[in-house]
Design an enzyme around this catalytic site. Structure first.
Site, PDB file in Angstrom:
ATOM      1  N   GLY A   1       1.039  -0.632  -0.007  1.00 53.29           N
ATOM      2  CA  GLY A   1       0.068   0.070  -0.012  1.00 53.29           C
ATOM      3  C   GLY A   1       0.628   1.717  -0.036  1.00 53.29           C
ATOM      4  O   GLY A   1       1.351   1.974  -0.734  1.00 53.29           O
TER       5      GLY A   1
ATOM      6  N   GLU B   1       7.356   3.343   4.594  1.00 50.96           N
ATOM      7  CA  GLU B   1       7.309   4.432   5.305  1.00 50.96           C
ATOM      8  C   GLU B   1       8.750   4.825   5.152  1.00 50.96           C
ATOM      9  O   GLU B   1       9.421   5.543   6.014  1.00 50.96           O
ATOM     10  CB  GLU B   1       7.303   3.781   6.584  1.00 50.96           C
ATOM     11  CG  GLU B   1       8.365   3.012   7.067  1.00 50.96           C
ATOM     12  CD  GLU B   1       7.482   2.128   6.875  1.00 50.96           C
ATOM     13  OE1 GLU B   1       8.920   0.351   7.568  1.00 50.96           O
ATOM     14  OE2 GLU B   1       7.188   1.271   5.712  1.00 50.96           O
TER      15      GLU B   1
ATOM     16  N   GLU C   1       1.978   6.109   7.782  1.00 52.73           N
ATOM     17  CA  GLU C   1       3.665   5.776   7.628  1.00 52.73           C
ATOM     18  C   GLU C   1       4.019   7.276   7.653  1.00 52.73           C
ATOM     19  O   GLU C   1       4.660   7.068   8.022  1.00 52.73           O
ATOM     20  CB  GLU C   1       2.916   6.054   6.006  1.00 52.73           C
ATOM     21  CG  GLU C   1       2.242   5.230   4.840  1.00 52.73           C
ATOM     22  CD  GLU C   1       3.085   3.782   4.974  1.00 52.73           C
ATOM     23  OE1 GLU C   1       4.229   3.869   5.357  1.00 52.73           O
ATOM     24  OE2 GLU C   1       1.995   2.409   5.351  1.00 52.73           O
TER      25      GLU C   1
ATOM     26  N   HIS D   1       4.752   5.442  11.290  1.00 53.36           N
ATOM     27  CA  HIS D   1       6.150   5.275  10.665  1.00 53.36           C
ATOM     28  C   HIS D   1       7.395   5.892  11.318  1.00 53.36           C
ATOM     29  O   HIS D   1       8.802   5.768  11.130  1.00 53.36           O
ATOM     30  CB  HIS D   1       5.906   4.451   9.482  1.00 53.36           C
ATOM     31  CG  HIS D   1       5.836   3.041   9.347  1.00 53.36           C
ATOM     32  ND1 HIS D   1       6.595   2.057  10.394  1.00 53.36           N
ATOM     33  CD2 HIS D   1       4.818   2.826   9.220  1.00 53.36           C
ATOM     34  CE1 HIS D   1       5.675   0.639  10.330  1.00 53.36           C
ATOM     35  NE2 HIS D   1       4.183   0.922   8.936  1.00 53.36           N
TER      36      HIS D   1
END
Length: 826
Positions: free
Chosen positions: A256, A259, A291, A294
């Protein structure tokens, strides 16, 4: 290629301290390879031997402290460094490296719309060595300095701010200490939208052919980014640790998103070129939030070894959903999590391949790669949600901030994290971690009601070992609204119980895990199940309804509820549903699992007819135009289950569904794919549609349609493209596989079922983990629910030695197949 073992990584980390990488990449040398030059400055703490990883097309030059090393000593991906002395060293490596078409390493893509080429890196786990030489393990963090030569008209993005030096040369500012797998480059004639927030440069980037679609959504994307950024700074004491924040939407991306510090890469399907629902926009926003989390969980503080991948993914998953709920207009994210993501975790945790959230035995990188699944994401996030419920958010956030302060720009383990939490609570978090993070499987909670008249009590039977703090919702029939239910009380109960819970008058429905704050399967007492059967849609809260739908789904998978009963519930209650995530989730499960796998071939026509009628009801209900998202979901699923071509063929000819929506490119390809399955279109129509939409998505749509044609020649051509030729990119492989197997064509493709196993094993060994995963996920004959399919698969696992990535997918697929057989027999 040799995989890195944990023992090797620990030995190398004890020996080396890596100071700085200076990397030069030349992306102007042709379509097949690029030039990579690396200087690594490091110190050895003692004398000894080690190795550096690199996977070149050609290794041109290696020097250590100015002395040449023989390139022929390269063994697979390992270049030995022998007789190191204690002290500082400088390693230089110059090589030609291959571009990738599988989304691994340096991926190269040429846009069929305008002929422009784009490159980006995906270096996760062990693919940095496809781009430059490195000591490739997460706990050897370093500073990275990067210079890139690219065509003059291109823009180069990296982890830090880049400067164009002229003549196509770009220089990225030195990074802080980061892990090798987090280094990122994206190069091409990007279309960019730039702004600043809190003094930090923000950027959005996509292919030029997608520019109008990015521009249309730029305000929304940047607003979500700003809201998440601000909310994380309210939660975290440590400020955002990098010098910029770019979000690049890149083609043919396997995950998807990724990061990479300062340069998050997303699959560019998130740049919507056709109509989408608000739930899909919410999913995109969740990925943005995930993300960004992250940047702290994974980038600032990084796992020491891959056994703690949950420290990255579970936290980002939890924080993504929670922060989106708190900071943006998307306040119903946990409903989507419950009906979509959480089911992914439940299913993974009941297969033979299950593992603890924090496994102790991850011996090498090949094993670690298999743990990026519903357990590390969905189950881990569910466990953290339960931890916050049990611990309290204040103490939870205090522990997180202590963790960041102790380990910033360094590495940490599960033990480190638990120690940070323990400094802020009197609760035994070590015992909690042992019970929740070191165990496998799904608990089950079942209510039993005792007593009479107005004096009832609730006893909860607990099958499993984990402690839970769970809410029990007591619902009564709404006397003013036929079919409605009203919440009387929501009880907080600790499991295991010390004593039965008094509840007074018997409710119409007792719902365990109301609010979905723990990770468990729940069952109903007989009276409550009858209420669910008649009044599910009368429950007032979407998240409550999600818990009920999940319980029904679990009961079907466990053989405790007939698949046709699930379809009956969907037929009765979805026409009244208002939450888009629930409608989408229930329809997807009802079609892909119940109708296509759990009912027998003889029952399938009736199941498909039920779903078709349900979608017609939803389409009729939305004729007023007030619910475009709900109507779009209904139209999509009506297309997918159409048993006759006339209606959808008329839609395609007219370019619209009567009453809307107009058929945009995605809907046109969807209709054409279904017509292909039904034998109601041909190659000429597919080619005409591809002329109309020559985009990358159009190419994928055409590949899907061609593979779906009920013609022996079409099937032979598709099979050869997937398994005999390596020309297909990762996305075109997936599209072809999605079209190939169709339940309506089981006789036509029967001879390919036994061929699949050996051909997939050969393909995976030749093309590597990314294609192996696609072959195991999309090219598997999931429709063929027969004992022979299962037997052939088990023989393949026992005798054919598939690579780990394919083996894991086959283990999971065969377990799902065995479950489908049991459901049919129940």
């Amino acid at each position: 290629m040799s995989v890195l073992t944990r023992d090797e990584a620990q030995s190398r980390a004890k020996l080396l301290d890596v100071h700085r990488y200076t990397i030069e990449l030349d992306l102007t040398t042709g379509d097949e390879t690029f030039e990579s030059s690396t200087v690594i400055r490091f110190a050895a703490r003692a004398g000894g031997d080690t190795f550096v990883e690199v996977r070149p097309a050609t290794l041109h030059l290696v020097t250590l402290d100015g002395e040449p090393l023989d390139p022929d000593t390269l063994d697979g991906n390992r270049l030995p460094l022998e007789n190191l002395t204690a002290g500082d060293h400088e390693l230089r490596v110059r090589a030609s490296m291959r571009y990738s078409r599988t989304g691994e390493g340096m991926h190269r893509f040429t846009d069929p719309t305008d002929g422009e080429t784009y490159l980006y890196t995906q270096l996760f786990m062990e693919d940095v060595q496809r781009v430059f030489a490195a000591f490739d393990q997460p706990d050897l963090k370093s500073v990275f300095e990067l210079t890139v030569k690219a065509p003059e008209t291109w823009t180069v993005l990296a982890n830090s701010i880049t400067e164009h030096l002229g003549e196509g040369r770009w220089q990225a500012a030195p990074t802080p200490l980061i892990s090798t797998y987090l280094v990122a480059v994206a190069a091409g004639p990007w279309h960019s939208v730039r702004t600043e927030h809190q003094g930090l440069p923000f950027g959005l980037h996509c292919r030029r052919s997608l520019a109008p679609h990015l521009d249309a959504d730029a305000d929304e994307l940047l607003e979500i980014t700003r809201q998440c950024y601000d909310r994380y700074h309210e939660k975290f004491e440590e400020p955002y640790p990098f010098d910029s924040y770019d979000q690049a939407f890149v083609p043919e991306f396997n995950a998807g998103a990724m990061e990479n510090p300062g340069l998050v890469t997303f699959r560019d399907e998130f740049v919507y070129r056709s109509a989408v629902t608000d739930t899909e926009r919410q999913t995109r926003a969740m990925v943005i939030a995930h993300e960004m989390a992250h940047m702290w969980f994974g980038d600032l503080v990084t796992l020491q070894w891959w056994d703690d991948i949950w420290l990255n993914e579970s936290f980002a998953e939890y924080m993504g959903y929670q922060t989106l709920t708190e900071a943006t207009r998307f306040t119903g994210t946990w409903t989507d999590f419950g009906v979509a993501r959480k089911a992914w975790g439940y299913e993974a945790d009941q297969r033979p391949s299950t593992h603890p959230v924090a496994p102790e035995n991850v011996d090498d990188t090949a094993s670690a790669l298999l743990n990026f699944d519903g357990i590390s994401y969905a189950k881990g996030a569910s466990a953290l949600r339960q931890l916050v419920t049990w611990l309290g958010e204040k103490d939870f956030l205090a522990g997180i901030n202590t963790h960041f302060a102790r380990h910033r720009f360094a590495n940490a383990t599960l033990a480190d994290f638990i120690d940070s939490l323990a400094t802020h609570t009197d609760r035994d978090v070590h015992a909690w971690a042992d019970a929740w993070l070191r165990t496998t499987g799904v608990d089950t909670l079942t209510p039993t009601l005792g007593g009479s008249n107005g004096d009832h009590s609730l006893t909860i039977t607990h099958r499993g070992s984990r402690p839970h703090r769970v809410a029990a919702g007591l619902y009564d029939l709404d006397l003013t609204d036929a079919g409605g239910l009203t919440l009387r009380e929501r009880l907080e109960i600790d499991i295991p119980q010390n004593a039965p819970q008094p509840i007074g008058k018997r409710p119409a429905l007792v719902l365990l895990n109301d609010g979905d704050l723990t990770y468990t399967k729940v069952r109903f007492d007989p009276a409550s199940f009858e209420t669910v059967r008649t009044s599910l849609s009368g429950l007032p809260d979407p998240l409550t309804r999600a818990v009920v739908w999940n319980s029904l789904r679990d009961a079907v998978r466990d053989g405790d509820l007939a698949p046709t009963a699930y379809l009956d519930a969907a037929r009765a209650h979805l026409p009244k549903e208002t939450d888009l995530a629930l409608v989408q989730g229930v329809l997807a499960y009802a079609s892909a699992q119940v109708a296509d796998r759990y009912v027998t071939p003889e029952q399938r026509p009736a199941a498909v007819a039920t779903l078709s009628a349900l979608c017609r009801d939803l389409i009729r209900r939305t004729e007023d135009g007030d619910h475009p998202g709900l109507r779009l979901i209904a139209v999509r699923h009506f297309i997918d289950v159409a048993a006759h071509p006339d209606t959808i063929a008329a839609w395609l000819a007219d370019g619209t569904v009567p009453g809307g929506p107009e058929l945009d490119p995605d809907l046109r390809w969807r209709v054409l794919a279904r017509l292909a399955v039904l034998g109601a279109t041909d190659e000429r129509a597919i080619a005409t549609e591809l002329d109309r939409d020559p985009s990358a998505t159009g190419r994928e749509g055409a590949a899907r349609c061609r593979a779906a044609l009920p013609d022996p020649d079409a099937k032979r051509t598709a099979w050869a493209a997937m398994f005999d030729d390596d020309a297909l990119s990762n996305y075109l492989f997936t599209a072809t596989a999605q079209g190939f197997w169709q339940p309506e064509q089981s006789d036509l493709v029967a001879d390919y079922v036994p061929r699949y196993y050996q051909d997939a094993v050969t393909l995976a060994a030749r093309r590597g983990p990314a294609i192996a995963e696609a072959a195991g996920r999309w090219a598997f004959p999931a429709h063929a629910v027969t004992p022979d399919t299962l037997r052939l698969g088990e023989e393949c696992l026992a005798e054919a030695a598939p690579i780990p990535a394919l083996r894991r997918k086959l283990v999971d697929q065969l377990d799902d197949l065995a479950r489908a057989l049991r459901v049919r027999e129940a």
